[in-house]
Design an enzyme around this catalytic site. Sequence first.
Site, PDB file in Angstrom:
ATOM      1  N   TYR A   1     -16.271  14.875 -15.800  1.00  0.00           N
ATOM      2  CA  TYR A   1     -16.857  13.547 -15.579  1.00  0.00           C
ATOM      3  C   TYR A   1     -17.842  13.653 -14.400  1.00  0.00           C
ATOM      4  O   TYR A   1     -17.491  14.229 -13.353  1.00  0.00           O
ATOM      5  CB  TYR A   1     -15.723  12.562 -15.276  1.00  0.00           C
ATOM      6  CG  TYR A   1     -16.214  11.175 -14.925  1.00  0.00           C
ATOM      7  CD1 TYR A   1     -17.116  10.503 -15.745  1.00  0.00           C
ATOM      8  CD2 TYR A   1     -15.767  10.532 -13.774  1.00  0.00           C
ATOM      9  CE1 TYR A   1     -17.563   9.235 -15.422  1.00  0.00           C
ATOM     10  CE2 TYR A   1     -16.207   9.257 -13.452  1.00  0.00           C
ATOM     11  CZ  TYR A   1     -17.102   8.617 -14.277  1.00  0.00           C
ATOM     12  OH  TYR A   1     -17.553   7.365 -13.956  1.00  0.00           O
TER      13      TYR A   1
ATOM     14  N   ARG B   1       0.836  -1.214   0.000  1.00  0.00           N
ATOM     15  CA  ARG B   1       0.000   0.000   0.000  1.00  0.00           C
ATOM     16  C   ARG B   1       0.867   1.259   0.000  1.00  0.00           C
ATOM     17  O   ARG B   1       0.466   2.314  -0.476  1.00  0.00           O
ATOM     18  CB  ARG B   1      -0.981   0.018   1.191  1.00  0.00           C
ATOM     19  CG  ARG B   1      -1.755   1.341   1.289  1.00  0.00           C
ATOM     20  CD  ARG B   1      -3.010   1.280   2.135  1.00  0.00           C
ATOM     21  NE  ARG B   1      -2.822   0.636   3.409  1.00  0.00           N
ATOM     22  CZ  ARG B   1      -2.171   1.178   4.445  1.00  0.00           C
ATOM     23  NH1 ARG B   1      -1.645   2.382   4.363  1.00  0.00           N
ATOM     24  NH2 ARG B   1      -2.055   0.508   5.571  1.00  0.00           N
TER      25      ARG B   1
ATOM     26  N   ASP C   1      -7.228  17.492 -14.981  1.00  0.00           N
ATOM     27  CA  ASP C   1      -7.550  16.120 -15.353  1.00  0.00           C
ATOM     28  C   ASP C   1      -7.235  15.988 -16.839  1.00  0.00           C
ATOM     29  O   ASP C   1      -7.925  16.564 -17.687  1.00  0.00           O
ATOM     30  CB  ASP C   1      -9.026  15.822 -15.063  1.00  0.00           C
ATOM     31  CG  ASP C   1      -9.392  14.371 -15.345  1.00  0.00           C
ATOM     32  OD1 ASP C   1      -8.728  13.751 -16.198  1.00  0.00           O
ATOM     33  OD2 ASP C   1     -10.343  13.866 -14.734  1.00  0.00           O
TER      34      ASP C   1
ATOM     35  N   LYS D   1      -8.476   4.680 -19.155  1.00  0.00           N
ATOM     36  CA  LYS D   1      -8.811   5.176 -20.486  1.00  0.00           C
ATOM     37  C   LYS D   1      -7.622   5.014 -21.450  1.00  0.00           C
ATOM     38  O   LYS D   1      -7.157   3.914 -21.646  1.00  0.00           O
ATOM     39  CB  LYS D   1      -9.282   6.617 -20.346  1.00  0.00           C
ATOM     40  CG  LYS D   1     -10.351   6.808 -19.240  1.00  0.00           C
ATOM     41  CD  LYS D   1     -11.601   6.029 -19.561  1.00  0.00           C
ATOM     42  CE  LYS D   1     -12.679   5.972 -18.496  1.00  0.00           C
ATOM     43  NZ  LYS D   1     -12.466   6.350 -17.164  1.00  0.00           N
TER      44      LYS D   1
HETATM   45  N1  LCS Z   1     -11.689  11.731 -15.231  1.00  0.00           N
HETATM   46  C1  LCS Z   1     -12.293  11.641 -16.414  1.00  0.00           C
HETATM   47  C2  LCS Z   1     -12.113  12.741 -17.415  1.00  0.00           C
HETATM   48  C3  LCS Z   1     -13.087  10.545 -16.710  1.00  0.00           C
HETATM   49  O1  LCS Z   1     -13.678  10.478 -17.901  1.00  0.00           O
HETATM   50  C4  LCS Z   1     -13.249   9.527 -15.733  1.00  0.00           C
HETATM   51  C5  LCS Z   1     -14.088   8.320 -15.981  1.00  0.00           C
HETATM   52  C6  LCS Z   1     -12.605   9.673 -14.496  1.00  0.00           C
HETATM   53  C7  LCS Z   1     -11.820  10.779 -14.285  1.00  0.00           C
HETATM   54  C8  LCS Z   1     -12.724   8.648 -13.413  1.00  0.00           C
HETATM   55  O2  LCS Z   1     -11.959   7.544 -13.733  1.00  0.00           O
HETATM   56  P1  LCS Z   1     -12.239   6.055 -13.165  1.00  0.00           P
HETATM   57  O3  LCS Z   1     -12.414   6.189 -11.705  1.00  0.00           O
HETATM   58  O4  LCS Z   1     -13.492   5.589 -13.837  1.00  0.00           O
HETATM   59  O5  LCS Z   1     -11.019   5.315 -13.564  1.00  0.00           O
HETATM   60  N2  LCS Z   1     -14.918   8.452 -17.106  1.00  0.00           N
HETATM   61  C9  LCS Z   1     -15.797   7.598 -17.512  1.00  0.00           C
HETATM   62  C10 LCS Z   1     -16.667   7.856 -18.586  1.00  0.00           C
HETATM   63  O6  LCS Z   1     -16.773   8.912 -19.219  1.00  0.00           O
HETATM   64  N3  LCS Z   1     -17.391   6.779 -18.821  1.00  0.00           N
HETATM   65  O7  LCS Z   1     -17.160   5.794 -17.883  1.00  0.00           O
HETATM   66  C11 LCS Z   1     -16.098   6.259 -16.997  1.00  0.00           C
END
Ligand code: LCS
Length: 395
Positions: free
Chosen positions: A111, A58, A183, A208
């Site tokens: 998001y 961790r 981000d 992503k």
């Molecule tokens: N930042 C952005 C710009 C994102 O699009 C997402 C997830 C996150 C942070 C969060 O990431 P995660 O915790 O899911 O790894 N975006 C998503 C979307 O547009 N569709 O499903 C997940």
Amino acid sequence: MKDAKLALESLCVHAGQPEEAAGPVVVPIYASSTFKFRDADHGAALFKGEEKGYIYTRMLNPTVQALEDCIARLEGGAFGLACGSGMAATHTAIAAHVSTGDHVICSESVYGPTSTLLTTVLSRFGIEYSLVDTSSLDAVKAAFRPGTKLVFVESPGNPTLVISDIAAIASLAHERGALLVVDNTFMSPVLQRPLELGADIVVHSLTKFLNGHADVVGGVIVVKDEERYALVRKTLNHLGGVLPPLEAFLVHRGIKTLHLRVERQCDNAQRVAGFLEPHPKVAWVRYPGLESHPQHELGKRQMKGPGAMISFELKGGIEAGRTMMNSTRLCQLAVSLGGVESLIQHPASMTHAGMSAENRLKAGITDGLVRLSIGIEAAADIIADLDRALESIAG
Ligand code: LCS
């Protein structure tokens, strides 16, 4: 290779991989939750920070650290911190820097859960927030308060693709003693390097583009100096949302082809946006690579390419959008983005359903907006799939 000035394409392949003259070419998966100490004094010295080494996964793990080094180099930062999801990265980056009574300015088009983290979770701990159209520098300026500690910008924003001027917002924030967190998920370091534009911290959903293969959930935070690294690492250790070694290995493998994938995805997306924009059933298309995008010129200055995300609305509104989403075959009806496969989804009822209808509309996320994430398939096949789906809409 650590000291070599390598181009981004070479860093994708080599950064964070073993430096030793003989041994493995790829960092192995250290599937060990804990690490042995030589003796009691060694263990105590590691805990005190008098000696560097591994204690407990961790806190730090060799496979995970290799990925962190790789992404820090790709972003032009000093240190990376891998997290269990993009949301864990966002939460950790904010929680490390704010206390009760502090104020956060956040892009209104982000998001969905990033926005609701502020409006429904951190607000319960007395963190104040303003959701702002960060493409307007006047709106950003007007949102600052004496207690503003942090500005959180997503550019291009999910799902409206609105572009914010990162360098200008960094100056505004720094003049007022606040930090800028960007981000960079929608761009990846191949297309945009926010730290070089003045941002203090970059976060990503590794889920992503960086991983790119729809088989890992992860996140990362990148910082510029050791002092901030120590603060954020301590916060991450306590919140506990770290990335496991197997996932780190997979993301590190994915990154080897990041530059190739993103280049192809941009090329495909430009063609798809060019197909959709003049289509008689399409009301509007938002894509940074189209001249019709309101911040097209800013995008060209700030980004190396327009990305793989396209938003559009059909003349028949959400009913037509639903028919189209139910009719694509190659483009899979699924959330997430940035992977090798093309995806289609409906933000108002899916990724951004948790936001209030009022906040969604204020951010430009209309009920009819449909979002595409363009993959690396043949552009002609993606366009043929969308064309067929558009034909299935009456009228
Ligand atoms: N930042 C952005 C710009 C994102 O699009 C997402 C997830 C996150 C942070 C969060 O990431 P995660 O915790 O899911 O790894 N975006 C998503 C979307 O547009 N569709 O499903 C997940």
